[in-house]
Structure formats: C-alpha cells, structure tokens
Design a protein around this motif. Structure first.
Motif, PDB file in Angstrom:
ATOM      1  N   ASP A 245      27.809  34.747  45.703  1.00 31.40           N
ATOM      2  CA  ASP A 245      28.220  36.085  46.380  1.00 31.40           C
ATOM      3  C   ASP A 245      28.148  37.285  45.524  1.00 31.40           C
ATOM      4  O   ASP A 245      29.206  37.841  45.030  1.00 31.40           O
ATOM      5  CB  ASP A 245      29.715  35.969  46.612  1.00 31.40           C
ATOM      6  CG  ASP A 245      30.020  35.232  48.262  1.00 31.40           C
ATOM      7  OD1 ASP A 245      29.084  35.541  48.846  1.00 31.40           O
ATOM      8  OD2 ASP A 245      31.050  34.633  48.375  1.00 31.40           O
TER       9      ASP A 245
ATOM     10  N   ALA B 294      26.904  33.202  56.902  1.00 26.88           N
ATOM     11  CA  ALA B 294      28.086  33.816  56.260  1.00 26.88           C
ATOM     12  C   ALA B 294      27.697  35.042  55.473  1.00 26.88           C
ATOM     13  O   ALA B 294      26.362  35.247  55.661  1.00 26.88           O
ATOM     14  CB  ALA B 294      28.817  32.880  55.260  1.00 26.88           C
ATOM     15  N   GLY B 295      28.489  35.941  55.060  1.00 26.83           N
ATOM     16  CA  GLY B 295      28.089  37.002  54.341  1.00 26.83           C
ATOM     17  C   GLY B 295      27.825  38.246  55.291  1.00 26.83           C
ATOM     18  O   GLY B 295      27.079  39.148  54.840  1.00 26.83           O
TER      19      GLY B 295
ATOM     20  N   ASP C  34      30.276  40.617  51.095  1.00 26.03           N
ATOM     21  CA  ASP C  34      29.186  40.152  52.194  1.00 26.03           C
ATOM     22  C   ASP C  34      28.035  40.969  52.021  1.00 26.03           C
ATOM     23  O   ASP C  34      27.793  42.342  52.298  1.00 26.03           O
ATOM     24  CB  ASP C  34      29.951  40.547  53.601  1.00 26.03           C
ATOM     25  CG  ASP C  34      30.919  39.584  53.992  1.00 26.03           C
ATOM     26  OD1 ASP C  34      31.076  38.312  53.512  1.00 26.03           O
ATOM     27  OD2 ASP C  34      31.817  39.790  54.605  1.00 26.03           O
TER      28      ASP C  34
ATOM     29  N   GLU D 299      32.361  29.838  47.628  1.00 20.19           N
ATOM     30  CA  GLU D 299      33.370  29.111  47.612  1.00 20.19           C
ATOM     31  C   GLU D 299      32.691  27.797  48.119  1.00 20.19           C
ATOM     32  O   GLU D 299      33.554  26.741  48.289  1.00 20.19           O
ATOM     33  CB  GLU D 299      34.381  29.363  48.815  1.00 20.19           C
ATOM     34  CG  GLU D 299      33.854  29.439  50.066  1.00 20.19           C
ATOM     35  CD  GLU D 299      32.935  30.546  50.568  1.00 20.19           C
ATOM     36  OE1 GLU D 299      32.377  31.228  49.660  1.00 20.19           O
ATOM     37  OE2 GLU D 299      33.084  31.081  51.869  1.00 20.19           O
TER      38      GLU D 299
HETATM   39 MG    MG Z   1      31.623  34.465  52.375  1.00 19.80          MG
END
Ligand code: MG
Ligand code: AMP
Length: 408
Positions: A234, A258-259, A266, A194
C-alpha cells in the motif's frame, strides 16, 4: 442514487473499447476449453457410407418377404472392409457392426434372427447357408450415409467453448486442427499491506490473499491465461512498480483487486491516472459498488473491489463479458427462475444475493446461504447461484419469483 451508474451502462462502455484477439490453430488434443474462432462445417458425410448397426446378415429385403427363407452366404464383411461385388437375389453376406453395407443389400438381419450359430467364438466362420426367422424391411439396421451429419452442414458455431463432444465431432469428420482464439493473457494484481500468501504464517493484523487465486481461476474458467503477480504494498511507488511489472507481461487485460475505495491507502486510481487513463464509476450494484475501469499502456484495466465477494461478483458481471468479447466467446451463462424461500431485503441497488437451490414440491426454491457480508467468501462457496434483485426494489417477499444466475 443519481450518481450511481447502471450495470448495463457501465458494461456497454467497457465493451465498446474491446476488440477480439487473433486466431491460431491447435491440434485436437489441445482444443478442449478453447474458443472456436470460425464456424465449422463438415467436410464430409458422417458416416461416410451406409453402415451395419448389427452383427448379422446383409440381405436384399425383397428376398425376405416372409419368414423362414433360406439364403446362400456368399461373403463375409468385417468392419473396415468393403465388398466390391453386387449381392445377387438369393444371396446374403455375413456382416459385422460398423461394416459397410455391400452393394445390392438393403437390410441387415441380426444373427439372433437366424439359425446361424457363431458360437460366440471370435473369428468363427459362419455356415454357408442360413435360414431367416423374420421378414426384412427396407433399410432395417442400416445407418445411412450422412445420418450423423452431411457434407457442408454447420456442426459448430464460432464462439463455442469447445467441449470434449465438440472435439470428438471435429475428429469424426477428419479435422485434425481447429482455428481457435488465442488465449488472452490476463495479469492479476492484488494489493494491500495486510495480505499474506497462503502457506505462510499469519502475523497479527494480517489476512490471507484469497482474491489472487480466485480471480486467476475465474480467468482460466473463462478462457484466459492468468498471470499472477506478487502482491502490491500500500504505497504509491509499490503499486506503480507492480503495475509496470504487469505491463511488461504484454497482457491483453489487467485485473487488480482492492485499493479502489476512499481509504488513505487506496493508490490504484492515482497510479492508473498517472500511467494511463482512469474512469471511476460507482455502479448501481451490491456487492461491489466501486469499480475503477480504464487503460494502462492501452490495455483494458479493471480495478475490482477488495472484498472477496465483491471482487467475484464484479468479475462475473463486468470482467467475464469483457473477456468473452476478447475471445469471441458466446455468452453461456444460465439463469433460471426460482421461488424465493424467505424475505430478502435490498437497498434499491441491483443486488446479487448468494442462494442455495432446492427442489421442493416441484418448485425450485432459493434460500440465502447465510451472511451476505461482502467479506464472507464462504457464502459464495455454499451458493448454487446469485439471485438478482432488480434495481429499485427494497424487498422481495417469500413466494415471489426471481432470476438466479447459476454459478459453476
Ligand atoms: Mg486495501
Ligand atoms: P480495500 O479495497 O483495499 O479497502 O479492501 C477492502 C477489503 O477487502 C479489506 O477488508 C481488505 O482486507 C480485503 N481484501 C483486499 N484484498 C484482498 C485479497 N486479495 N484477499 C482477501 N481480502 C482482501
């Protein structure tokens, strides 16, 4: 909450495995912001000689036991000069600020306390005799040799982040180069499909990547050299490719954001486990509970949460001390005690609440900066500090006192 690790335990585990980078020498012009690698003692007395702190006359104090005495002016000493001959009884030497006090003299009388008129003309020669309107006291207007620091005195401690005044101090005792810790290279990786780069158009469903530059800025502020990589998509292969790219930078530390949650996309933990080793912890902290810590190619790896406030708070709480240990930098965080201006609910985790500080009736009062959502980075922009709600507390009441960690 038994499965939550305390912040201090997580930090202790992280710091255990971190050593210090080697030192290097830099010139003074490059030294501000660097971390001093060894204690610095002065190689000399500063000032190196007894110095006049006034434009006036160097005299023997014993000659001016009363006002109205007239002395013969036998020499003229300007800054950068010294007088070889001993000042005799009955003699004075015209002297400028910063000049070495002549041998035999033990007081300086400002020109304003005499009948001499230099006319405010630079270079004007003074009269050959002068009357003093005042008595002299021993050492009047003399900065004694070593007044600032003496030879062998500790002037800067190892671990100091060098400020302009520190570098000026080193210069004042003649040091041209300083031994500082090498700036650690810290690679910053953002992940998420995103994420769009600021400056690019935003298509539906996308948001701008704020963590990348923010983490790089923090690393820079904390004495590291950030290296920001392109955003990882991702996908398993995408995250893996960026992590391999990160390792190719020969970093001292790796930071991703993140992730690390439990979402279907993730991949950070999985790839970290594949290429290195992973410890995954849920820390007893709010915001920023999930933290993936481990090693990638032997390099310490911090998988910070994606929400910007969580990323920044966890960076402050765990990344900062780790980076400081890498450079040997002494902790310079400032906490103050403040009175809470409104009730603050908590959930029993150690919470870092964004607050603004104001002086009210002689007290420092802390008030929330508005929404405490971990996605609301503006709460961090408005904040003067992070108010710490200790573990196990469900509510702080208005009027209670609390610790506030000041933000820069
Ligand atoms: Mg994410
Ligand atoms: P994640 O950990 O991937 O589930 O992300 C948690 C939240 O943080 C999501 O709302 C993401 O959109 C947001 N986020 C992740 N990375 C960034 C970033 N680099 N900048 C701003 N927000 C982010």
């Amino acid at each position: 909450m038994a499965d939550l690790m305390s912040v201090s335990e997580a930090l202790a585990r992280i710091l255990e495995g971190i050593g210090q980078v080697e030192a290097e020498e830099v010139g003074l012009a490059q030294a501000v912001g660097r971390i001093l690698a060894a204690d610095l003692t002065s190689p000399m007395d500063s000032p190196p000689f007894d110095t006049s702190s006034m434009d006036g006359y160097a005299v023997r104090a014993a000659d001016l036991a009363e006002a109205g005495i007239r002395l013969r002016v036998v020499a003229d000493v300007t800054a950068g000069q010294t007088l070889e001959t001993l000042l005799q009884p009955g003699e004075a030497a015209r002297i400028m600020t910063g000049a070495a006090v002549p041998p035999g003299a033990d007081a300086i009388i400002p020109v304003e306390q005499t009948d001499a008129d230099w006319g405010g003309v630079p270079g004007a020669v003074g009269p050959s005799e002068v009357t003093f309107r005042t008595v002299a006291k021993l050492n009047d207007n003399i900065r004694p040799r070593g007044e600032n620091v003496t030879q062998g005195q500790l002037v800067l401690s190892a671990g100091t982040r060098l400020r302009p005044q520190d570098v000026g101090m080193a210069a004042s005792v003649g040091l041209a180069r300083l031994s500082v810790s090498r700036r650690p290279r810290v690679v910053v990786v953002s992940s998420g499909d995103e994420l769009a780069a600021p400056g690019q158009p935003l298509s539906p469903g996308m948001i701008y990547n704020s963590n990348g530059v923010m983490l790089a800025g923090l690393i820079e502020q904390w004495g590291g050299e950030p290296v920001v990589l392109p955003t990882a998509p991702d996908t398993h292969e995408g995250v893996r490719a960026v992590f391999e790219q990160a390792l190719a930078q020969k970093p001292d530390m790796l930071v991703s954001s993140a992730g690390v949650s439990v979402g279907a996309a993730d991949y950070v933990k999985a790839v970290l486990a594949e290429l290195g080793q992973v410890d995954f912890w849920k820390m007893n902290i709010r915001p920023g509970k999930p933290l993936a810590y481990g090693r990638l190619g032997g390099v310490p790896f911090f998988g910070l949460p994606g929400n910007p406030v969580s990323a920044m708070v966890t960076a402050i709480v765990v990344l900062r001390p780790a980076l400081f240990k890498l450079t040997g930098q002494a902790d310079d965080s400032h906490t103050i005690r403040a009175v809470i201006g409104e009730d603050i609910p908590s959930d029993g985790r150690r919470s870092y609440v964004r607050v603004r500080l104001a002086q009210e009736n002689g007290q420092t009062v802390a008030r929330l900066t508005g929404t405490q959502s971990s996605g609301a980075l503006f709460s961090m922009v408005l904040a003067d500090g992070l108010l710490i709600v200790p573990e196990g507390i469900k509510r702080l009441a208005a009027g209670d006192a609390a610790e506030v960690l000041l933000l820069r």
